[in-house]
Scaffold this motif. Structure first.
Motif, PDB file in Angstrom:
ATOM      1  N   SER A  99     -53.954  24.629 -31.370  1.00 26.71           N
ATOM      2  CA  SER A  99     -52.617  25.157 -31.063  1.00 26.71           C
ATOM      3  C   SER A  99     -51.587  24.337 -31.826  1.00 26.71           C
ATOM      4  O   SER A  99     -51.363  23.172 -31.521  1.00 26.71           O
ATOM      5  CB  SER A  99     -52.347  25.073 -29.560  1.00 26.71           C
ATOM      6  OG  SER A  99     -53.206  25.922 -28.843  1.00 26.71           O
ATOM      7  N   GLN A 100     -50.944  24.958 -32.822  1.00 27.91           N
ATOM      8  CA  GLN A 100     -50.010  24.230 -33.673  1.00 27.91           C
ATOM      9  C   GLN A 100     -48.564  24.333 -33.191  1.00 27.91           C
ATOM     10  O   GLN A 100     -47.709  23.555 -33.620  1.00 27.91           O
ATOM     11  CB  GLN A 100     -50.119  24.739 -35.113  1.00 27.91           C
ATOM     12  CG  GLN A 100     -51.499  24.492 -35.706  1.00 27.91           C
ATOM     13  CD  GLN A 100     -51.566  24.827 -37.180  1.00 27.91           C
ATOM     14  OE1 GLN A 100     -50.557  24.858 -37.874  1.00 27.91           O
ATOM     15  NE2 GLN A 100     -52.773  25.069 -37.673  1.00 27.91           N
ATOM     16  N   ILE A 101     -48.297  25.278 -32.293  1.00 25.77           N
ATOM     17  CA  ILE A 101     -46.948  25.446 -31.753  1.00 25.77           C
ATOM     18  C   ILE A 101     -47.014  25.312 -30.235  1.00 25.77           C
ATOM     19  O   ILE A 101     -47.882  25.890 -29.579  1.00 25.77           O
ATOM     20  CB  ILE A 101     -46.356  26.816 -32.141  1.00 25.77           C
ATOM     21  CG1 ILE A 101     -46.145  26.875 -33.660  1.00 25.77           C
ATOM     22  CG2 ILE A 101     -45.049  27.069 -31.405  1.00 25.77           C
ATOM     23  CD1 ILE A 101     -45.542  28.179 -34.143  1.00 25.77           C
ATOM     24  N   LEU A 102     -46.067  24.540 -29.693  1.00 23.88           N
ATOM     25  CA  LEU A 102     -45.976  24.341 -28.248  1.00 23.88           C
ATOM     26  C   LEU A 102     -44.555  24.615 -27.790  1.00 23.88           C
ATOM     27  O   LEU A 102     -43.603  24.058 -28.333  1.00 23.88           O
ATOM     28  CB  LEU A 102     -46.360  22.902 -27.878  1.00 23.88           C
ATOM     29  CG  LEU A 102     -46.130  22.492 -26.415  1.00 23.88           C
ATOM     30  CD1 LEU A 102     -47.119  23.206 -25.501  1.00 23.88           C
ATOM     31  CD2 LEU A 102     -46.246  20.979 -26.245  1.00 23.88           C
ATOM     32  N   LEU A 103     -44.422  25.479 -26.782  1.00 21.24           N
ATOM     33  CA  LEU A 103     -43.149  25.655 -26.101  1.00 21.24           C
ATOM     34  C   LEU A 103     -43.143  24.736 -24.885  1.00 21.24           C
ATOM     35  O   LEU A 103     -44.152  24.634 -24.178  1.00 21.24           O
ATOM     36  CB  LEU A 103     -42.957  27.108 -25.648  1.00 21.24           C
ATOM     37  CG  LEU A 103     -42.564  28.139 -26.712  1.00 21.24           C
ATOM     38  CD1 LEU A 103     -43.727  28.431 -27.655  1.00 21.24           C
ATOM     39  CD2 LEU A 103     -42.091  29.441 -26.056  1.00 21.24           C
ATOM     40  N   ILE A 104     -42.021  24.063 -24.644  1.00 23.47           N
ATOM     41  CA  ILE A 104     -41.951  23.091 -23.553  1.00 23.47           C
ATOM     42  C   ILE A 104     -40.586  23.196 -22.868  1.00 23.47           C
ATOM     43  O   ILE A 104     -39.581  23.477 -23.525  1.00 23.47           O
ATOM     44  CB  ILE A 104     -42.201  21.662 -24.088  1.00 23.47           C
ATOM     45  CG1 ILE A 104     -42.418  20.665 -22.947  1.00 23.47           C
ATOM     46  CG2 ILE A 104     -41.082  21.219 -25.011  1.00 23.47           C
ATOM     47  CD1 ILE A 104     -42.954  19.310 -23.428  1.00 23.47           C
ATOM     48  N   ASP A 105     -40.553  23.008 -21.559  1.00 24.52           N
ATOM     49  CA  ASP A 105     -39.280  23.079 -20.845  1.00 24.52           C
ATOM     50  C   ASP A 105     -38.822  21.681 -20.424  1.00 24.52           C
ATOM     51  O   ASP A 105     -39.479  20.672 -20.719  1.00 24.52           O
ATOM     52  CB  ASP A 105     -39.350  24.059 -19.664  1.00 24.52           C
ATOM     53  CG  ASP A 105     -40.205  23.559 -18.505  1.00 24.52           C
ATOM     54  OD1 ASP A 105     -40.685  22.408 -18.539  1.00 24.52           O
ATOM     55  OD2 ASP A 105     -40.396  24.335 -17.539  1.00 24.52           O
ATOM     56  N   LYS A 123     -47.895  20.869 -34.493  1.00 21.73           N
ATOM     57  CA  LYS A 123     -46.985  20.728 -35.634  1.00 21.73           C
ATOM     58  C   LYS A 123     -45.535  21.038 -35.267  1.00 21.73           C
ATOM     59  O   LYS A 123     -44.604  20.421 -35.795  1.00 21.73           O
ATOM     60  CB  LYS A 123     -47.419  21.674 -36.762  1.00 21.73           C
ATOM     61  CG  LYS A 123     -48.833  21.459 -37.264  1.00 21.73           C
ATOM     62  CD  LYS A 123     -48.977  20.135 -37.989  1.00 21.73           C
ATOM     63  CE  LYS A 123     -50.342  19.992 -38.658  1.00 21.73           C
ATOM     64  NZ  LYS A 123     -51.480  19.991 -37.730  1.00 21.73           N
ATOM     65  N   THR A 124     -45.321  22.007 -34.377  1.00 21.77           N
ATOM     66  CA  THR A 124     -43.975  22.472 -34.065  1.00 21.77           C
ATOM     67  C   THR A 124     -43.777  22.552 -32.567  1.00 21.77           C
ATOM     68  O   THR A 124     -44.647  23.065 -31.852  1.00 21.77           O
ATOM     69  CB  THR A 124     -43.725  23.866 -34.677  1.00 21.77           C
ATOM     70  OG1 THR A 124     -43.964  23.815 -36.087  1.00 21.77           O
ATOM     71  CG2 THR A 124     -42.304  24.335 -34.418  1.00 21.77           C
ATOM     72  N   VAL A 125     -42.645  22.044 -32.081  1.00 18.00           N
ATOM     73  CA  VAL A 125     -42.316  22.107 -30.657  1.00 18.00           C
ATOM     74  C   VAL A 125     -41.036  22.914 -30.482  1.00 18.00           C
ATOM     75  O   VAL A 125     -40.024  22.649 -31.144  1.00 18.00           O
ATOM     76  CB  VAL A 125     -42.138  20.701 -30.046  1.00 18.00           C
ATOM     77  CG1 VAL A 125     -41.718  20.811 -28.586  1.00 18.00           C
ATOM     78  CG2 VAL A 125     -43.434  19.903 -30.166  1.00 18.00           C
ATOM     79  N   ILE A 126     -41.090  23.905 -29.612  1.00 19.60           N
ATOM     80  CA  ILE A 126     -39.924  24.743 -29.295  1.00 19.60           C
ATOM     81  C   ILE A 126     -39.438  24.366 -27.900  1.00 19.60           C
ATOM     82  O   ILE A 126     -40.195  24.436 -26.927  1.00 19.60           O
ATOM     83  CB  ILE A 126     -40.280  26.233 -29.350  1.00 19.60           C
ATOM     84  CG1 ILE A 126     -40.740  26.622 -30.762  1.00 19.60           C
ATOM     85  CG2 ILE A 126     -39.092  27.085 -28.922  1.00 19.60           C
ATOM     86  CD1 ILE A 126     -41.268  28.044 -30.875  1.00 19.60           C
ATOM     87  N   TYR A 127     -38.172  23.961 -27.818  1.00 18.42           N
ATOM     88  CA  TYR A 127     -37.592  23.572 -26.537  1.00 18.42           C
ATOM     89  C   TYR A 127     -37.111  24.822 -25.807  1.00 18.42           C
ATOM     90  O   TYR A 127     -36.172  25.488 -26.247  1.00 18.42           O
ATOM     91  CB  TYR A 127     -36.439  22.598 -26.770  1.00 18.42           C
ATOM     92  CG  TYR A 127     -35.578  22.359 -25.558  1.00 18.42           C
ATOM     93  CD1 TYR A 127     -36.086  21.709 -24.438  1.00 18.42           C
ATOM     94  CD2 TYR A 127     -34.251  22.795 -25.529  1.00 18.42           C
ATOM     95  CE1 TYR A 127     -35.291  21.486 -23.315  1.00 18.42           C
ATOM     96  CE2 TYR A 127     -33.451  22.572 -24.415  1.00 18.42           C
ATOM     97  CZ  TYR A 127     -33.976  21.929 -23.310  1.00 18.42           C
ATOM     98  OH  TYR A 127     -33.193  21.719 -22.200  1.00 18.42           O
ATOM     99  N   ALA A 128     -37.753  25.145 -24.676  1.00 18.30           N
ATOM    100  CA  ALA A 128     -37.441  26.357 -23.918  1.00 18.30           C
ATOM    101  C   ALA A 128     -36.674  26.014 -22.643  1.00 18.30           C
ATOM    102  O   ALA A 128     -36.964  26.551 -21.574  1.00 18.30           O
ATOM    103  CB  ALA A 128     -38.715  27.121 -23.594  1.00 18.30           C
ATOM    104  N   GLY A 129     -35.700  25.113 -22.765  1.00 25.57           N
ATOM    105  CA  GLY A 129     -34.884  24.720 -21.622  1.00 25.57           C
ATOM    106  C   GLY A 129     -33.460  25.203 -21.768  1.00 25.57           C
ATOM    107  O   GLY A 129     -33.137  26.000 -22.662  1.00 25.57           O
ATOM    108  N   ASP A 130     -32.579  24.731 -20.897  1.00 28.88           N
ATOM    109  CA  ASP A 130     -31.192  25.196 -20.859  1.00 28.88           C
ATOM    110  C   ASP A 130     -30.195  24.187 -21.418  1.00 28.88           C
ATOM    111  O   ASP A 130     -28.994  24.442 -21.401  1.00 28.88           O
ATOM    112  CB  ASP A 130     -30.802  25.537 -19.414  1.00 28.88           C
ATOM    113  CG  ASP A 130     -31.540  26.757 -18.890  1.00 28.88           C
ATOM    114  OD1 ASP A 130     -31.664  27.738 -19.650  1.00 28.88           O
ATOM    115  OD2 ASP A 130     -32.010  26.719 -17.740  1.00 28.88           O
TER     116      ASP A 130
END
Length: 518
Positions: A99-105, A123-130
């Motif tokens: 898993s090269q992309i992770l969404l995290i809150d 490789k890539t982290v997407i911030y799924a917070g406010d």
């Protein structure tokens, strides 16, 4: 069968209907589908290709629902991360399936540094917070705002849709591969038996990373329901949301139901809108069930039995049998009858069918059976030998196809609805220098159904406390896997061939009960 089909239908049939409710955010199906398509477009711009795995580590939210559909809309594969795992366990699940992309809150940002340092795939982290996206991460909302809606990849049938990690019998988690066809067939089969209403309101409090939580979301969207999402189970929040949103459907594991009914404010909120109370992951004891039926007299109770490898449901005990008729016949304590799409047998140790009413292993065949375990061909072949999924559960079937689960053949414990494999815990415990021999078993527990119990033989002159066991285990495994009780013995029961007789340890706690699972 493709999981995104209901989204296309919603744009024609009910685009203005509320799709998701999360806190003060309410989005229509038209808005929801647009965000799903934009997330897919954003993922493609980041290089995601068909079949790639995309992980998410977060509490339940409207963004989590968008993640589930946005990833498959892009043609990729979801990898929902168990929020109760330690960083070590999470890193294994990320790297195992690349898993090269992770969404995290926001809740799990503290884990980000060790995950990035320890993972070879991420490789890539997407911030799924406010809040403002932390340095080194990409903003979820900015990505959606900048992306063009992508065309639906229309992955379907045997195309891989999800890798759901479950505990491992050999100490390592296994990635269960579920296809679009697996998950959609299960949704249709469950709906056919449960008879839930279309365009109703579903309250989501069970964790979305769990196959039951994911499955409920898929089934609810397939019925074009309004999805009221709570970050996590909290009794007061469930009562408030059920009253405010006039929720009609809810799924809770028995432990959650007990906590709900034991809350001091239970009865102070109007939950009379509930029409379907689904439960599963572990059996419900008769006393709790009777109490719940009395508290919710207008609500139909529905039990679902299955496992991650079965997408997940294969039998349902309908509301009809949560009645006096079910109690008098003894079938209220069964797991129900097979779905129309599930074929179930009870087999002996040679995989031969046994007579009606005879105990054996529950095996399943049909379109909901997993494709296999990711990169584990030997374990896949063993689980699916002869074309049947071997559940590891012992049970029997009556003359009308009602399945009764009575024990486990697999060395597994179900505590609070979570699976714990003894081997994984024993591997960690044996790292402690005081221990000569150990065994982990499940014992009855009033609050959690089953409790993880540790039995040990110590080395000469060694000592051990529960506090030491807890401290050590928490460094390596999730909190729910940590032994809650400790028993020190001089010796273990062994066979003449030197094999540990774990069933004798279990017998001391389960006694003469007909059902040795809880």
């Amino acid at each position: 069968m493709y999981l995104t089909q209901p989204l296309h239908k919603s744009l024609i049939e009910c685009p203005t209907r509320t799709a998701t409710v999360f806190g003060e955010r309410r989005r229509s199906y038209a808005e929801f589908v647009d965000r799903v398509a934009r997330l897919a477009g954003a993922l493609k711009k980041l290089g995601v290709k068909p079949g790639d795995r995309v992980a998410m580590l977060g509490l339940n939210s409207d963004r989590y629902v968008e993640y589930l559909f946005g990833v498959v809309w892009a043609g990729a594969v979801i990898n929902p991360v168990n929020i109760r795992w330690s960083p070590r366990e999470i890193i294994y699940s990320l790297d195992d399936c690349d898993s090269q992309i992770l969404l995290i809150d926001d809740t799990f940002l503290a884990m980000l540094d060790p995950l990035q340092a320890g993972s070879s795939s991420l490789k890539t982290v997407i911030y799924a917070g406010d809040k403002t996206a932390p340095e080194g991460t990409l903003s979820y909302e900015d990505l959606l705002a900048d992306a063009e809606p992508a065309e639906d990849a229309l992955r379907k049938d045997k195309d891989l849709a999800a890798i759901m990690y479950t505990g491992g019998t050999t100490g390592k988690p296994k990635g269960v591969m579920l296809s679009h066809g697996n998950l959609f067939a299960d949704a249709l089969g469950s709906q056919a038996v449960a008879g839930l209403n279309f365009r109703s309101v579903t309250l989501h409090a069970a964790p979305a990373f769990h196959v039951a939580g994911t499955g409920l979301i898929l089934q609810s969207v397939a019925r074009l329901n309004t999805n009221v999402i709570l970050p996590m189970f909290e009794p007061k929040a469930v009562m408030v949301a059920a009253e405010k949103e006039k929720a009609q459907d809810i799924f809770l594991v028995p432990t959650m139901l007990r906590m709900l009914m034991n809350h001091p404010d239970f009865g102070k909120h109007d939950m009379s809108s509930l029409r379907h109370f689904m439960y599963g992951a572990s059996p419900m004891d008769s006393a709790l069930l009777k109490r719940a039926k009395a508290a919710f007299p207008e609500t139909g109770f529905i039990q679902a039995y299955g496992m991650t490898e079965l997408s997940p449901t294969v039998t349902i005990l309908t509301a009809e049998w949560h009645t006096q008729k079910g109690e008098d016949s003894g079938r209220m304590m069964s797991a129900g009858q097979p779905l129309p799409v599930a074929e179930i047998r009870i087999v002996d140790g040679n995989d031969q069918p046994v007579a009606t009413g005879t105990r054996g292993e529950i095996v399943v065949r049909g379109p909901t059976v997993m494709q296999g375990y990711w990169n584990k061909p030997e374990q896949t072949a063993d689980a699916l030998r002869g074309g049947w999924m071997h559940t590891g559960d012992a049970g029997y079937m009556d003359e009308d196809g009602f399945v009764f689960v009575v024990d486990r053949i697999k060395d597994m414990i179900v505590t609070g609805g979570e699976n714990v494999y003894s081997a994984e815990v024993e591997e960690v415990v044996l790292q402690m220098p005081q221990i000569l021999q150990c065994a982990v078993i499940g014992v009855p527990d009033e609050d959690w159904g089953e409790r993880v119990h540790l039995v040990v033989v110590l080395k000469d002159d060694a000592t051990l406390t529960q506090e030491e066991v807890t401290s050590h285990c928490k460094q390596h495994i999730a909190n729910y896997k940590v032994p809650r009780s400790l028993e020190i013995r001089d010796e273990m029961p062994m066979s003449s061939a030197g094999k540990l007789l774990k069933f004798k340890l279990r017998e001391e706690h389960w006694g003469d009960r007909d059902r040795k699972v809880s």
